[in-house]
Design an enzyme around this catalytic site. Structure first.
Site, short mmCIF file in Angstrom:
data_model
loop_
_atom_site.label_atom_id
_atom_site.label_comp_id
_atom_site.label_asym_id
_atom_site.label_seq_id
_atom_site.Cartn_x
_atom_site.Cartn_y
_atom_site.Cartn_z
N TYR A 93 26.46 -61.58 -10.57
CA TYR A 93 24.99 -61.95 -9.83
C TYR A 93 25.45 -62.89 -8.71
CZ TYR A 93 20.22 -62.50 -9.03
OH TYR A 93 19.00 -62.67 -8.27
N PHE A 144 13.09 -52.80 20.30
CA PHE A 144 13.61 -51.91 19.35
C PHE A 144 12.66 -51.72 18.42
CE2 PHE A 144 15.91 -50.13 15.64
CZ PHE A 144 15.95 -49.00 16.20
N THR A 145 12.59 -50.55 17.86
CA THR A 145 11.21 -50.30 16.96
C THR A 145 10.98 -51.43 15.89
OG1 THR A 145 12.69 -48.75 15.61
CG2 THR A 145 11.28 -47.92 17.35
N ASP A 179 21.32 -59.13 18.40
CA ASP A 179 21.20 -57.87 18.00
C ASP A 179 22.88 -57.31 18.13
OD1 ASP A 179 21.28 -55.57 16.43
OD2 ASP A 179 19.18 -55.23 17.18
N LYS A 194 25.74 -49.15 11.23
CA LYS A 194 26.27 -48.74 12.62
C LYS A 194 27.75 -49.15 12.96
CE LYS A 194 21.79 -48.67 13.20
NZ LYS A 194 20.77 -49.04 12.41
N ARG A 245 13.01 -40.34 20.93
CA ARG A 245 13.11 -41.67 21.22
C ARG A 245 12.06 -41.80 22.64
NH1 ARG A 245 15.18 -45.23 17.40
NH2 ARG A 245 12.94 -44.50 16.82
N PHE A 279 6.83 -42.93 13.99
CA PHE A 279 7.73 -41.99 14.41
C PHE A 279 8.48 -41.31 13.21
CE2 PHE A 279 11.57 -44.27 13.96
CZ PHE A 279 11.06 -45.60 14.12
#
Ligand code: PM9
Length: 462
Positions: free
Chosen positions: A77, A129-130, A220, A263, A387, A454
């Site tokens: 943990y 960005f969303t 980011d 990514k 998009r 979306f």
């Protein structure tokens, strides 16, 4: 034969050891599946998909080393050894001091937004960005777009369309006062602009501007490895730098970063936050236990952190990045040669079809990009992502649709998953859909969720 001289092909620096069979439904089955999914490719079961180019997020193939690493998971943990391995990998390749793991990128966005934004503050950035913008808004902030104008033009060939327009940013800071600016939100590469990079020169100048006004600068870093490739390729003085060196140097101009490790870090799940300021770290480390899990696992299993630590170092290998972007370009070059309108220059992770020009008879309110994703699926079982206006959502103050200039359908290439032959099949399908474009009708939205519509919206054919 003569034309072959001087040609220099790329090849993937790996070979395939395990395969997952693909199945293609009949056209009738696809018609039913799309109807069932309300013309939204997010609502299709993956078993109804042939070649899945919905996203490059969490869809990478892991290496044999990463799978071996999964067996070294320390599922304690607290204080898992894999956490320390992750910390070491982020420090080595991104250069930040303090690391907080999160279950994925938006977990990191949530924590960072809550810690850095006071209600009423502004967050300027290089295109929205969303999920990023939504977390900034939920924390009481308002996003302000300060990307260069060329980013909104799909045909502009500017080599660094992700750059911040320093004039726009400085005007904003002067007009509103530096105290109203929570931080600058910089993404490399810029997803919604077509995977477009930021130059080293731009981040350096941005750092000086932020220092002048005492505004923090956060990155980011989701596709920052791919950004480093474009710097190496296009920016004078960086041709003989390694991707790893460019990445670390770029990050050194920022105060910290958030990451969707699904990514660039080559894992199926995971994320992290990394900062240099010990006071910010203290707050993040405290908040992570509320929403994600203890600060040494942040919602992840030990084995996930191990796979991530290995993925971080695999992903900065120059030959890997070259082949990765080479494959994206292969698809884009085929489409360009056939006269299909796409965003140029070709970006890092995807080909973005320009649905405005593709369906020039459809107004934006009839969802041309969503229509194109649906038509591609009907034609071949290839899954793409909208998009455009659906992704852009509504202005939280006026309630109107955001109407982005870019109305795009994204063919996103997962890392180390598909072959060049798959790219041929995809290109041929796009071409067939393009040939019958004039007879295609648009869509109407029949169900609109409140957040990130979306993902779950439903549509019907007009
Ligand atoms: N990007 C993508 O497909 C996943 C779902 S679409 C919202 O492009 C950036 C630049 C991203 C991103 C996700 C996130 C959020 C942050 N920044 O999906 O929560 O492209 O890991 O990351 C998607 P998570």
């Amino acid at each position: 034969m003569g034309q072959q001289f001087g040609r220099q092909s790329w090849a993937e620096p790996w070979k395939i050891k395990m395969v997952e069979p693909l199945r293609m439904l009949t056209r009738e089955e696809r018609v039913d599946a799309l109807q069932e999914a309300g013309f939204n490719t997010f609502l299709l079961p993956s078993e109804a998909v042939y070649i899945d180019l919905l996203t490059d997020s969490g869809t990478s193939a892991m290496s044999d080393r990463q799978w071996a690493g999964m067996m070294l998971g320390d599922e304690a943990y607290a204080g898992s050894r894999n956490y320390y391995r992750l910390e070491e990998a982020v420090r080595e390749h991104y250069g930040y001091t303090h690391i907080v793991p999160t279950h994925q990128g938006r977990g990191a966005e949530h924590l960072l937004s809550q810690v850095l934004i006071e209600p009423g503050q502004l967050v300027p950035g290089n295109m929205y960005f969303t999920t990023t913008r939504l977390h900034q808004e939920l924390a009481g902030g308002s996003f302000v777009d300060v990307i260069i104008d060329e980013a909104h033009d799909p045909a502009s060939l500017h080599p660094f369309k992700g750059n911040v327009d320093l004039g726009k940013l400085e005007d904003l800071i002067r007009r509103e006062g530096a105290a109203r600016v929570a931080y600058v939100s910089l993404a490399g590469t810029v997803n919604m602009a077509g995977g477009q990079p930021v130059s080293m020169e731009n981040v350096r100048a941005l750092r000086s501007l932020c220092d002048r006004y005492d505004v923090p600068l956060y990155l980011d870093a989701t596709r920052m490895v791919e950004n480093a490739f474009f710097i190496q390729e296009r920016e004078p003085g960086f041709g003989d730098w390694s991707i790893a060196r460019i990445l670390k140097s770029f990050c050194s101009y920022t105060d910290g970063a958030w990451m969707s490790a699904k990514k660039d870090n080559l894992v199926n799940i995971g994320g992290w936050l990394a900062v240099n300021d010990p006071a910010v770290f203290d707050e993040l480390r405290n908040l992570v236990v509320v929403y994600e899990g203890l600060h040494t696992y942040g919602g992840l299993a030990g084995r996930d952190m191990e796979a991530m630590a290995i993925g971080i170092s695999e992903a900065v290998a120059d030959d890997y990045v070259r082949a990765r972007i080479g494959q994206v370009r292969y698809l884009g070059d085929l489409l360009t040669d056939w006269g299909i309108p796409i965003v140029l220059p070709i970006g890092g992770h995807a080909i973005f079809l320009d649905a405005r020009r593709f369906y020039d008879h459809l107004p934006q309110d009839e969802f041309p990009a969503q229509t194109l994703a649906a038509e591609l699926y009907l034609d071949s079982g290839v899954r793409a992502m909208e998009r455009g206006i659906a992704s852009a959502g509504r202005d939280p103050v006026t309630g109107d649709h955001h109407r982005p200039r870019l109305e795009l359908t994204r063919l996103t290439i997962p890392r180390r998953v598909y072959t060049q032959a798959h790219m041929d099949v995809v290109a041929e399908s796009v071409n067939r859909v393009h040939e019958v474009r004039e007879a295609t009708r648009g869509l109407r939205m029949t169900h609109e969720p409140k957040y990130l519509r979306f993902f779950q919206a439903r549509f019907e054919r007009l």
